[in-house]
Write a protein that holds these residues in place. Structure first.
Motif, PDB file in Angstrom:
ATOM      1  N   ILE A 146       0.800  -1.218   0.000  1.00 38.65           N
ATOM      2  CA  ILE A 146       0.000   0.000   0.000  1.00 38.65           C
ATOM      3  C   ILE A 146       0.837   1.274   0.000  1.00 38.65           C
ATOM      4  CG2 ILE A 146      -0.225   0.076   2.521  1.00 38.65           C
ATOM      5  CD1 ILE A 146      -3.125   1.000   2.114  1.00 38.65           C
ATOM      6  N   ASP A 147       2.038   1.237   0.604  1.00 38.37           N
ATOM      7  CA  ASP A 147       2.865   2.446   0.679  1.00 38.37           C
ATOM      8  C   ASP A 147       3.897   2.538  -0.447  1.00 38.37           C
ATOM      9  OD1 ASP A 147       4.076   0.225   1.787  1.00 38.37           O
ATOM     10  OD2 ASP A 147       5.144   1.335   3.341  1.00 38.37           O
ATOM     11  N   LEU A 148       3.830   1.617  -1.405  1.00 35.80           N
ATOM     12  CA  LEU A 148       4.627   1.656  -2.634  1.00 35.80           C
ATOM     13  C   LEU A 148       6.142   1.684  -2.419  1.00 35.80           C
ATOM     14  CD1 LEU A 148       2.450   4.247  -4.623  1.00 35.80           C
ATOM     15  CD2 LEU A 148       2.268   1.751  -4.635  1.00 35.80           C
ATOM     16  N   PRO A 149       6.685   0.874  -1.513  1.00 34.40           N
ATOM     17  CA  PRO A 149       8.141   0.869  -1.342  1.00 34.40           C
ATOM     18  C   PRO A 149       8.812  -0.054  -2.358  1.00 34.40           C
ATOM     19  CG  PRO A 149       7.185  -0.715   0.143  1.00 34.40           C
ATOM     20  CD  PRO A 149       6.032  -0.085  -0.607  1.00 34.40           C
ATOM     21  N   HIS A 150      10.118   0.121  -2.523  1.00 33.12           N
ATOM     22  CA  HIS A 150      10.943  -0.927  -3.125  1.00 33.12           C
ATOM     23  C   HIS A 150      11.199  -1.946  -2.012  1.00 33.12           C
ATOM     24  CE1 HIS A 150      11.786   1.434  -6.722  1.00 33.12           C
ATOM     25  NE2 HIS A 150      12.144   2.464  -5.961  1.00 33.12           N
ATOM     26  N   ALA A 248       2.715   9.777  -4.470  1.00 35.33           N
ATOM     27  CA  ALA A 248       1.848   8.643  -4.785  1.00 35.33           C
ATOM     28  C   ALA A 248       1.713   7.705  -3.593  1.00 35.33           C
ATOM     29  CB  ALA A 248       2.392   7.886  -5.991  1.00 35.33           C
ATOM     30  N   SER A 249       2.800   7.545  -2.829  1.00 36.02           N
ATOM     31  CA  SER A 249       2.779   6.697  -1.643  1.00 36.02           C
ATOM     32  C   SER A 249       1.814   7.240  -0.593  1.00 36.02           C
ATOM     33  CB  SER A 249       4.189   6.584  -1.057  1.00 36.02           C
ATOM     34  OG  SER A 249       4.175   5.899   0.178  1.00 36.02           O
ATOM     35  N   VAL A 250       1.905   8.536  -0.334  1.00 29.11           N
ATOM     36  CA  VAL A 250       1.021   9.160   0.657  1.00 29.11           C
ATOM     37  C   VAL A 250      -0.437   9.065   0.196  1.00 29.11           C
ATOM     38  CG1 VAL A 250       0.405  11.326   1.783  1.00 29.11           C
ATOM     39  CG2 VAL A 250       2.816  10.704   1.506  1.00 29.11           C
ATOM     40  N   TRP A 251      -0.674   9.321  -1.079  1.00 26.29           N
ATOM     41  CA  TRP A 251      -2.026   9.257  -1.623  1.00 26.29           C
ATOM     42  C   TRP A 251      -2.593   7.838  -1.535  1.00 26.29           C
ATOM     43  CZ3 TRP A 251      -5.960  12.174  -2.316  1.00 26.29           C
ATOM     44  CH2 TRP A 251      -6.996  11.802  -3.168  1.00 26.29           C
ATOM     45  N   SER A 252      -1.747   6.847  -1.820  1.00 24.74           N
ATOM     46  CA  SER A 252      -2.176   5.453  -1.739  1.00 24.74           C
ATOM     47  C   SER A 252      -2.552   5.076  -0.306  1.00 24.74           C
ATOM     48  CB  SER A 252      -1.061   4.523  -2.244  1.00 24.74           C
ATOM     49  OG  SER A 252      -1.435   3.171  -2.144  1.00 24.74           O
ATOM     50  N   LEU A 253      -1.750   5.502   0.658  1.00 23.90           N
ATOM     51  CA  LEU A 253      -2.059   5.226   2.061  1.00 23.90           C
ATOM     52  C   LEU A 253      -3.397   5.844   2.466  1.00 23.90           C
ATOM     53  CD1 LEU A 253       1.470   5.756   3.614  1.00 23.90           C
ATOM     54  CD2 LEU A 253       0.142   3.653   3.760  1.00 23.90           C
ATOM     55  N   PHE A 254      -3.672   7.044   1.941  1.00 27.12           N
ATOM     56  CA  PHE A 254      -4.910   7.741   2.283  1.00 27.12           C
ATOM     57  C   PHE A 254      -6.118   7.073   1.627  1.00 27.12           C
ATOM     58  CE2 PHE A 254      -7.998  11.170   1.246  1.00 27.12           C
ATOM     59  CZ  PHE A 254      -8.413  11.443   2.540  1.00 27.12           C
ATOM     60  N   THR A 255      -6.047   6.851   0.323  1.00 25.46           N
ATOM     61  CA  THR A 255      -7.217   6.329  -0.398  1.00 25.46           C
ATOM     62  C   THR A 255      -7.431   4.839  -0.180  1.00 25.46           C
ATOM     63  OG1 THR A 255      -5.885   6.015  -2.396  1.00 25.46           O
ATOM     64  CG2 THR A 255      -7.089   8.079  -2.183  1.00 25.46           C
ATOM     65  N   HIS A 256      -6.344   4.062  -0.195  1.00 24.36           N
ATOM     66  CA  HIS A 256      -6.465   2.609  -0.064  1.00 24.36           C
ATOM     67  C   HIS A 256      -6.454   2.150   1.393  1.00 24.36           C
ATOM     68  CE1 HIS A 256      -4.440   2.682  -4.247  1.00 24.36           C
ATOM     69  NE2 HIS A 256      -5.753   2.653  -4.384  1.00 24.36           N
ATOM     70  N   GLY A 257      -6.093   3.070   2.289  1.00 21.71           N
ATOM     71  CA  GLY A 257      -6.082   2.741   3.709  1.00 21.71           C
ATOM     72  C   GLY A 257      -7.233   3.373   4.446  1.00 21.71           C
TER      73      GLY A 257
END
Length: 292
Positions: A146-150, A248-257
């Motif tokens: 969800i947080d898009l890390p490597h 994108a990571s922050v946005w993913s955490l917000f929308t998908h979390g």
């Protein structure tokens, strides 16, 4: 009909220049077999050793069953002492697995057994090394983080089967709306292409990890994993250095979390049924247009 899976590149070692040019920048997976050759963990981390340092800890356990729409996505199905669980996965097949376990918080000295590969890239989240344990037959459902890390994913004590897909295929993989995981009604290892036609022709990678192997998974890469033996893995996570990817990571955490959890708690089964139907429609539309 089938997935189109190619093998992941495998090297014994790699220079930082080669890694950055051919894998980090191009977002291609890679197995580095010799990355852990000078890690104390490679020989030291046996199940007996882990029992000695953390055997009395109580751990949450997960199985292969489809997520309950009325509960959080990673709701535990059982709890057990860590030592008893380690005995179980060595003794017999089981679906039970441990998800995202930070044993380092309980035993900080464990970090001395690992050498974070900062020569290959920066951005490592050193406070969040995560461990994953599974018995033979346990499966990690298809998802991306969800947080898009490597991720540098190192396996210990057995074998693990992994299938990977680039994020561009998310629609054809029946990704659930507002989520980072796929419809759980098909088996990645043996999908029903007649029932799920959008899967046919999806391109990905396949690899079998053995003790000491490290898999580099680029940001946003979908992964499905099956433990072939009772064994465990360590994931080291690192942020992508680009500003756009951090946003994108922050946005993913917000929308998908946060947003997804709020909707799920409010509408429960109705929401679950709606997004499963929506995932099918999106997949069929992508297939009809001949695109990922």
């Amino acid at each position: 009909m089938s997935f189109i899976l190619k093998p992941v590149d495998i090297v014994e070692s790699i220079t930082p220049e080669d890694f950055k040019k051919n894998y980090l920048k191009t977002k291609r997976p890679l197995v580095i077999r010799g990355l852990t050759k000078d890690w104390p963990a490679r020989e030291k981390w046996t199940t007996e050793y882990l029992k000695e340092i953390g055997g009395e800890l109580e751990v949450p356990l997960y199985d292969n069953s489809k997520a309950d729409p009325s509960k959080p996505i990673n709701a535990a199905t059982a709890h057990m002492k860590f030592g008893d669980y380690l005995d179980l996965i060595k003794r017999e097949p089981t679906e039970l697995r441990i998800f995202f376990f930070n044993l380092f918080k309980k035993v900080p000295s464990l970090i001395n057994d690992v050498k974070i590969p900062k020569d290959l890239m920066g951005g490592f989240i050193e406070s969040m090394p995560a461990m994953f344990f599974g018995g033979s037959n346990s499966v990690t459902f298809l998802h991306y983080d969800i947080d898009l890390p490597h991720i540098f994913h190192t396996h210990f004590g057995g074998r693990k089967h992994i299938v990977l897909f680039d994020n561009k295929w998310k629609d054809r993989l029946y990704c659930l709306p507002n989520a980072t995981y796929a419809l759980e009604d098909y088996d990645v290892a043996n999908p029903d292409f007649e029932k799920f036609p959008a899967l046919n022709g999806v391109e990905g990678y396949e690899v079998f990890l053995e003790h000491g192997d490290t898999l580099f998974m680029p940001t946003g890469m979908w992964h499905w994993m099956k433990y072939l033996d009772g064994s465990f893995s360590l994931s080291l996570r690192a942020w992508d250095q680009s500003i756009t990817r951090k946003v994108a990571s922050v946005w993913s955490l917000f929308t998908h979390g946060a947003i997804d959890s709020l909707i799920k708690m409010t509408f429960k089964e109705k929401y679950a049924h709606w997004r499963e139907k929506k995932a099918v429609k999106i997949a069929e539309r992508a297939l009809a247009k001949g695109r990922p």
